[in-house]
Motif scaffolding. Structure first.
Motif, PDB file in Angstrom:
ATOM      1  N   VAL A 131       0.774  -1.126   0.093  1.00  0.00           N
ATOM      2  CA  VAL A 131      -0.087   0.046   0.066  1.00  0.00           C
ATOM      3  C   VAL A 131       0.874   1.280  -0.069  1.00  0.00           C
ATOM      4  CG1 VAL A 131      -1.617   1.517   1.460  1.00  0.00           C
ATOM      5  CG2 VAL A 131      -1.957  -1.023   1.034  1.00  0.00           C
ATOM      6  N   HIS A 132       1.737   1.342   0.961  1.00  0.00           N
ATOM      7  CA  HIS A 132       2.646   2.440   1.024  1.00  0.00           C
ATOM      8  C   HIS A 132       3.499   2.542  -0.415  1.00  0.00           C
ATOM      9  CE1 HIS A 132       7.051   3.945   1.967  1.00  0.00           C
ATOM     10  NE2 HIS A 132       6.215   4.922   2.103  1.00  0.00           N
ATOM     11  N   GLU A 133       4.067   1.382  -1.226  1.00  0.00           N
ATOM     12  CA  GLU A 133       4.693   1.666  -2.352  1.00  0.00           C
ATOM     13  C   GLU A 133       4.040   2.154  -3.350  1.00  0.00           C
ATOM     14  OE1 GLU A 133       6.173  -2.185  -2.724  1.00  0.00           O
ATOM     15  OE2 GLU A 133       7.862  -1.937  -1.070  1.00  0.00           O
ATOM     16  N   ARG A 134       2.547   1.565  -3.488  1.00  0.00           N
ATOM     17  CA  ARG A 134       1.610   1.796  -4.713  1.00  0.00           C
ATOM     18  C   ARG A 134       0.735   2.559  -4.638  1.00  0.00           C
ATOM     19  NH1 ARG A 134       1.488  -3.703  -8.360  1.00  0.00           N
ATOM     20  NH2 ARG A 134       3.814  -4.236  -8.066  1.00  0.00           N
ATOM     21  N   VAL A 135       0.044   3.238  -3.653  1.00  0.00           N
ATOM     22  CA  VAL A 135      -1.031   3.786  -3.498  1.00  0.00           C
ATOM     23  C   VAL A 135      -0.674   5.333  -3.808  1.00  0.00           C
ATOM     24  CG1 VAL A 135      -2.925   4.731  -2.052  1.00  0.00           C
ATOM     25  CG2 VAL A 135      -2.623   2.201  -2.180  1.00  0.00           C
ATOM     26  N   LEU A 161     -11.275   6.901  -7.766  1.00  0.00           N
ATOM     27  CA  LEU A 161      -9.991   6.689  -7.365  1.00  0.00           C
ATOM     28  C   LEU A 161      -9.270   5.268  -7.809  1.00  0.00           C
ATOM     29  CD1 LEU A 161     -11.060   7.306  -3.615  1.00  0.00           C
ATOM     30  CD2 LEU A 161      -9.845   8.817  -5.267  1.00  0.00           C
ATOM     31  N   ARG A 162      -8.010   5.171  -7.876  1.00  0.00           N
ATOM     32  CA  ARG A 162      -7.469   3.898  -8.428  1.00  0.00           C
ATOM     33  C   ARG A 162      -6.746   3.214  -7.175  1.00  0.00           C
ATOM     34  NH1 ARG A 162      -6.015   4.880 -13.883  1.00  0.00           N
ATOM     35  NH2 ARG A 162      -5.114   2.563 -13.657  1.00  0.00           N
ATOM     36  N   ILE A 163      -7.230   2.079  -7.276  1.00  0.00           N
ATOM     37  CA  ILE A 163      -6.582   0.981  -6.389  1.00  0.00           C
ATOM     38  C   ILE A 163      -5.613   0.219  -6.938  1.00  0.00           C
ATOM     39  CG2 ILE A 163      -7.125  -1.046  -4.583  1.00  0.00           C
ATOM     40  CD1 ILE A 163      -8.554   2.036  -4.181  1.00  0.00           C
ATOM     41  N   PRO A 164      -4.377  -0.124  -6.689  1.00  0.00           N
ATOM     42  CA  PRO A 164      -3.488  -0.844  -7.197  1.00  0.00           C
ATOM     43  C   PRO A 164      -3.715  -2.334  -7.275  1.00  0.00           C
ATOM     44  CG  PRO A 164      -2.417   0.474  -5.387  1.00  0.00           C
ATOM     45  CD  PRO A 164      -4.020   0.609  -5.277  1.00  0.00           C
ATOM     46  N   PHE A 165      -3.111  -2.798  -8.412  1.00  0.00           N
ATOM     47  CA  PHE A 165      -3.408  -4.347  -8.473  1.00  0.00           C
ATOM     48  C   PHE A 165      -2.442  -5.193  -7.849  1.00  0.00           C
ATOM     49  CE2 PHE A 165      -4.620  -2.561 -12.564  1.00  0.00           C
ATOM     50  CZ  PHE A 165      -5.487  -3.459 -13.261  1.00  0.00           C
ATOM     51  N   SER A 166      -3.190  -6.221  -7.189  1.00  0.00           N
ATOM     52  CA  SER A 166      -2.656  -7.097  -6.078  1.00  0.00           C
ATOM     53  C   SER A 166      -1.684  -8.243  -6.913  1.00  0.00           C
ATOM     54  CB  SER A 166      -3.631  -7.980  -5.415  1.00  0.00           C
ATOM     55  OG  SER A 166      -4.347  -8.733  -6.382  1.00  0.00           O
TER      56      SER A 166
END
Length: 313
Positions: free
Chosen positions: A52-56, A99-104
């Motif tokens: 979350v810290h890296e991608r959001v 809002l964009r949610i990063p891919f898992s």
């Protein structure tokens, strides 16, 4: 190696929470409602604070410690959690949709199975098939445009499954890692469900009967149940002649039976079976009852049921 006693562990947890609350209070004005929505939704989906810290993309470059402190307060500090959710409830649906949610990692693994030689004319069909087939693994608001962008990035990085430099061992390792994190993911999902219920409960259009709204919502295995009556029965499937409002599969010899009662504006849970189950981590023994409050996590053997009272203005 020495181990902490229960009292020592509790004292340590309390001090950690106190530090998180103090740090969160200092940072309170820096977080927007959209930041908090992104934080909650991304953790629910990714189940990994570092990812979350890296991608959001928050409104500010929050540190991992900032994110960890705020998340801990959301889970364990009632006053801060209520204030944050109140702010989130002011967001419009249009703001949430954008809002964009990063891919898992799991989403990327599934997208990577589409061959690198796929021509543009058929790529969208392949992505749509993938999204439909594995809908449980993808975030609910994913679009074909997002999947296409992700596939193109993976292709450019040589990370598609059929590419010569794709690290298949890493894919297998990722799969095992996701399986290992399953318990954590379930816990996060359970804890976040009350937040999702509160967001849902403010929109009467979500309910079929607008004139008769439910007393409460219950979340079990990605299914949402509405409690319209003053009594809801739940239990494990044993006797086909006994019908529960919510039934749980059971592979053990231990059988659970209980009910939720709504009376005079309050909710109570009753264990009317022969075996205990847990309510908010506290054991509820046979023939015992407990008030539920406005939200609770109920553990039925290996199953988790999340309860959320509905308070619509």
């Amino acid at each position: 190696m020495s181990t902490l006693t229960n009292d020592e562990q509790l004292d340590s947890d309390n001090k950690t929470l106190e530090t998180a609350v103090r740090n969160t209070a200092i940072q309170m004005g820096c977080w927007t409602a959209t930041d908090d929505y992104l934080l909650i939704t991304s953790i629910l989906h990714l189940c990994d604070l570092e990812r979350v810290h890296e991608r959001v993309k928050f409104s500010m470059p929050f540190t991992l410690e900032n994110i960890r402190d705020r998340w801990q307060c959301l889970l364990y500090d009632a006053s801060i959690s209520k204030m944050i959710i109140t702010k989130i409830q002011q967001l419009s649906m249009l703001q949430l949709e954008n809002l964009r949610i990063p891919f898992s990692e799991e989403e990327e693994r599934l997208i990577a199975t589409i061959p690198s030689h796929t021509i543009p004319a058929v790529l969208d069909n392949e992505l749509d098939t993938c999204l439909s087939k594995y809908s449980q693994q993808f975030w609910s608001n994913r679009t074909i445009e997002e999947l296409r962008e992700c596939w193109s990035q993976l292709r450019q990085q040589g990370r598609l499954t059929d590419q010569s430099n794709a690290d298949n061992s890493q894919v297998e390792q990722t799969t095992h890692s996701l399986n290992d994190q399953n318990a954590t993911a379930n816990k996060l999902s359970s804890l976040l469900a009350p937040f999702e219920f509160e967001l849902l409960s403010r929109n009467k259009e979500q309910f079929v009967d607008k004139d008769k709204l439910p007393h409460a919502l219950l979340h079990v295995h990605d299914h949402l149940y509405c409690m319209y009556t003053d009594q809801l029965n739940f239990g494990t499937d044993v006797n086909p002649d006994i019908k529960f409002d919510i039934s749980f599969d059971n592979s053990t010899s231990i059988h659970i039976k209980g009910m939720i009662i709504y009376k005079s504006g309050l909710f109570y849970i009753i264990n009317n079976g022969e075996n205990a189950f847990r309510v908010n981590d506290a054991l509820l023994n046979p023939n015992e009852a407990s008030p539920l409050g406005t939200r609770a996590i109920i553990n039925i053997l290996e199953h988790t049921m999340v309860f959320q009272a509905i308070e619509l203005s």
